[in-house]
Design a protein around this motif. Structure first.
Motif, PDB file in Angstrom:
ATOM      1  N   SER A   1      -1.634   2.885  -0.120  1.00  0.00           N
ATOM      2  CA  SER A   1      -2.372   3.685  -1.085  1.00  0.00           C
ATOM      3  C   SER A   1      -2.540   5.069  -0.480  1.00  0.00           C
ATOM      4  CB  SER A   1      -3.740   3.046  -1.366  1.00  0.00           C
ATOM      5  OG  SER A   1      -4.473   3.850  -2.260  1.00  0.00           O
TER       6      SER A   1
ATOM      7  N   ILE B   1       0.473   2.128  -4.351  1.00  0.00           N
ATOM      8  CA  ILE B   1      -0.657   2.519  -5.195  1.00  0.00           C
ATOM      9  C   ILE B   1      -0.813   4.026  -4.995  1.00  0.00           C
ATOM     10  CG2 ILE B   1      -3.110   2.213  -5.704  1.00  0.00           C
ATOM     11  CD1 ILE B   1      -1.436  -0.336  -6.141  1.00  0.00           C
TER      12      ILE B   1
ATOM     13  N   ILE C   1      -5.270   2.810 -11.467  1.00  0.00           N
ATOM     14  CA  ILE C   1      -5.131   1.908 -10.324  1.00  0.00           C
ATOM     15  C   ILE C   1      -4.921   0.471 -10.784  1.00  0.00           C
ATOM     16  CG2 ILE C   1      -6.376   0.914  -8.346  1.00  0.00           C
ATOM     17  CD1 ILE C   1      -7.491   3.714  -7.788  1.00  0.00           C
TER      18      ILE C   1
ATOM     19  N   LEU D   1      -9.837  -0.230  -5.959  1.00  0.00           N
ATOM     20  CA  LEU D   1      -8.586  -0.877  -5.567  1.00  0.00           C
ATOM     21  C   LEU D   1      -8.832  -2.298  -5.088  1.00  0.00           C
ATOM     22  CD1 LEU D   1      -5.583  -0.968  -4.893  1.00  0.00           C
ATOM     23  CD2 LEU D   1      -6.072   0.378  -2.836  1.00  0.00           C
TER      24      LEU D   1
END
Length: 131
Positions: free
Chosen positions: A67, A90, A109, A27
């Motif tokens: 995320s 995310i 991602i 990420l």
């Protein structure tokens, strides 16, 4: 591309926790490619995520990226209601229901991060349900 600062709230317990370190490194690499410069907060059980998000918005954050799974996303989103701060998602949880309904890629991602830069900003309705 102009660099963009953001707050990143990452939940290492979402989805498969044994993959979280690899997911975070991946990420961060994709955010760097998109010239998004995150201040990272790793979710701890004691965090009140809505307050973390609200604090970021009050401090002037243009985007708070979360995320994690549906529960993490919900708690961060609660803190951004009524602000002008954009919620970036995310999805790294198990079900990712909100991400799926917003057509955010749930298995890539890089594609989800690209949406943070090149996607549309949407206003969505929120509600409260008690059971």
């Amino acid at each position: 591309m102009i660099p963009m600062k953001a707050k990143l709230i990452f939940n290492p317990a979402s989805g498969n926790p044994t993959e979280s370190a690899v997911q975070l490194v991946e990420l961060l690499g994709h955010l760097q490619t998109q010239k998004i410069e995150p201040e990272v907060i790793l979710v701890q059980p004691t965090h009140r995520l809505h307050l973390v998000a609200r604090s970021a918005a009050r401090a002037g954050a243009k985007m708070v990226i979360v995320s994690g799974g549906d529960g993490t996303i919900e708690n961060v989103a609660l803190g951004l209601i009524g602000t002008t701060t954009t919620l970036g998602i995310i999805p790294t949880g198990t079900r990712n229901n909100l991400a799926r309904s917003l057509n955010i890629p749930t298995n890539n991602i890089a594609d989800a991060v690209a949406l943070l830069r090149h996607g549309r900003r949407l206003k969505i309705d929120v509600g409260l349900m008690r059971h």
